[in-house]
Design a protein around this motif. Structure first.
Motif, short mmCIF file in Angstrom:
data_model
loop_
_atom_site.label_atom_id
_atom_site.label_comp_id
_atom_site.label_asym_id
_atom_site.label_seq_id
_atom_site.Cartn_x
_atom_site.Cartn_y
_atom_site.Cartn_z
N ARG A 119 19.26 -21.16 3.79
CA ARG A 119 20.20 -20.43 4.63
C ARG A 119 19.83 -20.53 6.11
O ARG A 119 20.67 -20.36 6.98
N LEU A 120 18.53 -20.78 6.38
CA LEU A 120 18.05 -20.93 7.74
C LEU A 120 17.29 -22.24 7.82
O LEU A 120 16.29 -22.43 7.11
N LYS A 121 17.77 -23.15 8.66
CA LYS A 121 17.08 -24.43 8.83
C LYS A 121 15.82 -24.21 9.64
O LYS A 121 15.81 -23.44 10.60
N ALA A 122 14.76 -24.90 9.24
CA ALA A 122 13.49 -24.80 9.95
C ALA A 122 12.75 -26.12 9.81
O ALA A 122 12.97 -26.89 8.88
N VAL A 123 11.85 -26.37 10.77
CA VAL A 123 11.02 -27.56 10.76
C VAL A 123 9.60 -27.10 10.48
O VAL A 123 9.12 -26.13 11.09
N ARG A 124 8.94 -27.78 9.56
CA ARG A 124 7.56 -27.43 9.27
C ARG A 124 6.65 -28.24 10.18
O ARG A 124 6.69 -29.46 10.20
N ILE A 125 5.83 -27.55 10.94
CA ILE A 125 4.85 -28.17 11.83
C ILE A 125 3.49 -27.67 11.38
O ILE A 125 3.17 -26.49 11.56
N GLY A 126 2.73 -28.55 10.75
CA GLY A 126 1.46 -28.13 10.17
C GLY A 126 1.73 -27.17 9.02
O GLY A 126 2.48 -27.49 8.11
N LYS A 127 1.17 -25.98 9.12
CA LYS A 127 1.36 -24.98 8.07
C LYS A 127 2.39 -23.93 8.45
O LYS A 127 2.59 -22.95 7.74
N GLN A 128 3.06 -24.12 9.59
CA GLN A 128 4.00 -23.11 10.06
C GLN A 128 5.40 -23.70 10.22
O GLN A 128 5.56 -24.88 10.47
N TYR A 129 6.38 -22.82 10.09
CA TYR A 129 7.76 -23.20 10.33
C TYR A 129 8.13 -22.88 11.78
O TYR A 129 7.66 -21.90 12.35
N ARG A 130 9.04 -23.69 12.33
CA ARG A 130 9.63 -23.43 13.63
C ARG A 130 11.14 -23.52 13.47
O ARG A 130 11.66 -24.42 12.80
N ILE A 131 11.83 -22.58 14.11
CA ILE A 131 13.28 -22.49 14.01
C ILE A 131 13.86 -22.74 15.40
O ILE A 131 13.44 -22.11 16.37
N THR A 132 14.83 -23.63 15.50
CA THR A 132 15.45 -23.90 16.79
C THR A 132 16.44 -22.79 17.15
O THR A 132 16.94 -22.06 16.28
N ARG A 133 16.72 -22.69 18.43
CA ARG A 133 17.69 -21.71 18.92
C ARG A 133 19.05 -21.94 18.26
O ARG A 133 19.73 -21.01 17.85
N ALA A 134 19.44 -23.21 18.11
CA ALA A 134 20.73 -23.54 17.50
C ALA A 134 20.77 -23.12 16.03
O ALA A 134 21.80 -22.60 15.56
N ASP A 135 19.67 -23.33 15.29
CA ASP A 135 19.65 -22.93 13.88
C ASP A 135 19.67 -21.42 13.72
O ASP A 135 20.28 -20.89 12.79
N LEU A 136 19.00 -20.71 14.63
CA LEU A 136 19.04 -19.25 14.60
C LEU A 136 20.46 -18.76 14.89
O LEU A 136 20.97 -17.87 14.21
N ALA A 137 21.11 -19.40 15.85
CA ALA A 137 22.49 -19.03 16.17
C ALA A 137 23.42 -19.32 14.99
O ALA A 137 24.34 -18.55 14.71
#
Length: 150
Positions: free
Chosen positions: A30-48
């Motif tokens: 439901r929420l797109k995210a990119v995995r960087i190492g062991k953590q996820y990062r969510i872009t402003r566009a995906d949050l929107a």
């Protein structure tokens, strides 16, 4: 300069959700995210895209009130759930443009349970909760007829 990537913790804080809820949204797709190492990062566009509106401004001093509410209604069949979902979504879309509520309505037919998740401003959320109280409270026919169909 606006922030372009958010951590799971930052998204949880911005939306007033638990970190586990945000991670669940990522796992469910439901929420797109990119995995960087062991953590996820969510872009402003995906949050929107998740919230249906631009990402909130995370800067200090950018005061905003957001309420999250979960309403659970037991003893609701499929037809009544569909009618109630339509009513709630219509009620939520009557506010000012740009101040729309985000809603998610989930019906568990096996348990005959309806859950409504509401995210948005305090006044708008209160209006939807009052609407639900009027419709559900006091043995409303919307739900009574569904209970009799076995």
């Amino acid at each position: 300069m606006e922030k372009e990537m958010y951590s799971v913790e930052e998204v949880a804080d911005l939306l007033g959700l638990h970190v586990r809820t945000v991670r669940g949204y990522i796992r469910d797709g439901r929420l797109k995210a990119v995995r960087i190492g062991k953590q996820y990062r969510i872009t402003r566009a995906d949050l929107a895209a998740l919230t249906g509106r631009p990402a909130p401004d995370p800067r200090p001093g950018a005061a905003a009130v957001e309420v999250s509410s979960i309403v659970q209604v037991d003893g609701v069949g499929a037809d009544a759930a569909a009618r109630l979902a339509t009513l709630v979504q219509a009620g939520a879309n009557t506010g000012e443009p740009g101040r729309a509520l985000r809603l998610q309505v989930v019906h568990d037919e096996r348990r005959r349970r309806l859950k409504i998740v509401i995210l948005g401003g305090a006044a708008e959320t209160a209006d939807v909760l009052r609407l639900l109280d009027e419709v559900i409270g006091g043995g409303n026919a919307l739900l009574d007829e569904e209970g009799n169909d076995g």
